[in-house]
Design an enzyme around this catalytic site. Sequence first.
Site, PDB file in Angstrom:
ATOM      1  N   ALA A  11      -8.763   1.700   6.695  1.00  0.00           N
ATOM      2  CA  ALA A  11      -7.687   1.386   5.747  1.00  0.00           C
ATOM      3  C   ALA A  11      -7.057   0.051   6.116  1.00  0.00           C
ATOM      4  O   ALA A  11      -7.077  -0.355   7.282  1.00  0.00           O
ATOM      5  CB  ALA A  11      -6.631   2.489   5.774  1.00  0.00           C
ATOM      6  N   CYS A  18      -3.523   6.691   0.846  1.00  0.00           N
ATOM      7  CA  CYS A  18      -3.464   5.534  -0.043  1.00  0.00           C
ATOM      8  C   CYS A  18      -3.290   5.956  -1.504  1.00  0.00           C
ATOM      9  O   CYS A  18      -3.591   5.183  -2.415  1.00  0.00           O
ATOM     10  CB  CYS A  18      -4.712   4.661   0.118  1.00  0.00           C
ATOM     11  N   HIS A  78      -1.913   7.101  11.276  1.00  0.00           N
ATOM     12  CA  HIS A  78      -2.401   6.518  12.521  1.00  0.00           C
ATOM     13  C   HIS A  78      -2.318   7.577  13.612  1.00  0.00           C
ATOM     14  O   HIS A  78      -1.378   8.386  13.632  1.00  0.00           O
ATOM     15  CB  HIS A  78      -1.569   5.308  12.948  1.00  0.00           C
ATOM     16  N   GLY A 122       0.795  -1.216   0.000  1.00  0.00           N
ATOM     17  CA  GLY A 122       0.000   0.000   0.000  1.00  0.00           C
ATOM     18  C   GLY A 122       0.829   1.269   0.000  1.00  0.00           C
ATOM     19  O   GLY A 122       2.055   1.257   0.018  1.00  0.00           O
ATOM     20  N   ASP A 123       0.131   2.380  -0.005  1.00  0.00           N
ATOM     21  CA  ASP A 123       0.729   3.703  -0.075  1.00  0.00           C
ATOM     22  C   ASP A 123       0.772   4.293   1.335  1.00  0.00           C
ATOM     23  O   ASP A 123       0.947   3.570   2.312  1.00  0.00           O
ATOM     24  CB  ASP A 123      -0.079   4.573  -1.055  1.00  0.00           C
ATOM     25  N   PHE A 132      -5.213  -3.434   9.908  1.00  0.00           N
ATOM     26  CA  PHE A 132      -6.264  -2.459   9.592  1.00  0.00           C
ATOM     27  C   PHE A 132      -6.206  -1.290  10.558  1.00  0.00           C
ATOM     28  O   PHE A 132      -5.672  -1.395  11.670  1.00  0.00           O
ATOM     29  CB  PHE A 132      -7.650  -3.116   9.646  1.00  0.00           C
ATOM     30  N   ALA A 133      -6.779  -0.160  10.113  1.00  0.00           N
ATOM     31  CA  ALA A 133      -6.882   1.039  10.949  1.00  0.00           C
ATOM     32  C   ALA A 133      -8.279   1.598  10.775  1.00  0.00           C
ATOM     33  O   ALA A 133      -8.623   2.111   9.704  1.00  0.00           O
ATOM     34  CB  ALA A 133      -5.829   2.063  10.537  1.00  0.00           C
TER      35      ALA A 133
END
EC number: 2.3.1.181
Length: 264
Positions: A192, A223, A125, A120-121, A206-207
């Site tokens: 995400a 992202c 957080h 991912g990009d 995951f977040a």
Amino acid sequence: MDLLSACVTPFAAPEAALVPDARKPGQNRQIRVEKLGLVGYEATWAHQEELLAATVALKNHNRQAAEAGSPITPTPNSIVLCQHPHVYTLGKSGKPEHLLLSEAELAEHGATYHRINRGGDITYHGPGQLVGYPILDLDNFFNDIHRYLRVLEEAVINTLAEYGLRAGRIAGLTGVWLDFAEGAANPRKICAMGVKCSRWVTMHGFALNINTDLAYFGYIVPCGITDKAVTSLQQELGRAVPLPEVEEKLLRHLATLLDAELIR
């Protein structure tokens, strides 16, 4: 084997992921739950790496034991739940220019930045966001990384449904969205995802934005997606939501989808 999922991945229909596979001899479907509270990103990343390395080492030992006709030891599964201080992370397929802050501006906003080994990009957080890092041996469940992502998404979708929110997927984009139907006027991402899988052992995860300060997403191209918004449970409901409450709901749905037993 080292498989990476990105923010944009081949999309598979979720239906097949919703029915757990029948258990096979030797599979361990217990998942140990670790709740760490607010903890620095680097320490949690190192903890994930330690758990993954120990599981991979055990799998190598089991392979040698099986070849020698000796008993094998079931591999463990864990899920680490936490929040982080303000931090931006860039995956292996990401573009550094998607961080819109200089080093000095990062410091002004009390944030740090890390290039990491998930797919991912760039993402953010921070406090008020529920971050989950499942360290699972998928040999205990099923050998399909895209199905694994669909299971994570479905657990979040089912959790949000308990708050009266209809969430779903957008074809080609990993994660969970509101107003996700094709042609919707305002699709917004609420969760995400980005994972790494080595020898079928997962890390990262995951977040889920719960009471997240969404202003921090304004300092990145989340992202790498420029035409869709980001949201949180608090923004959608108009009230703060206790993170422990969401944790328990999400854990319950994830255990159901994986036919797993949670060990506190």
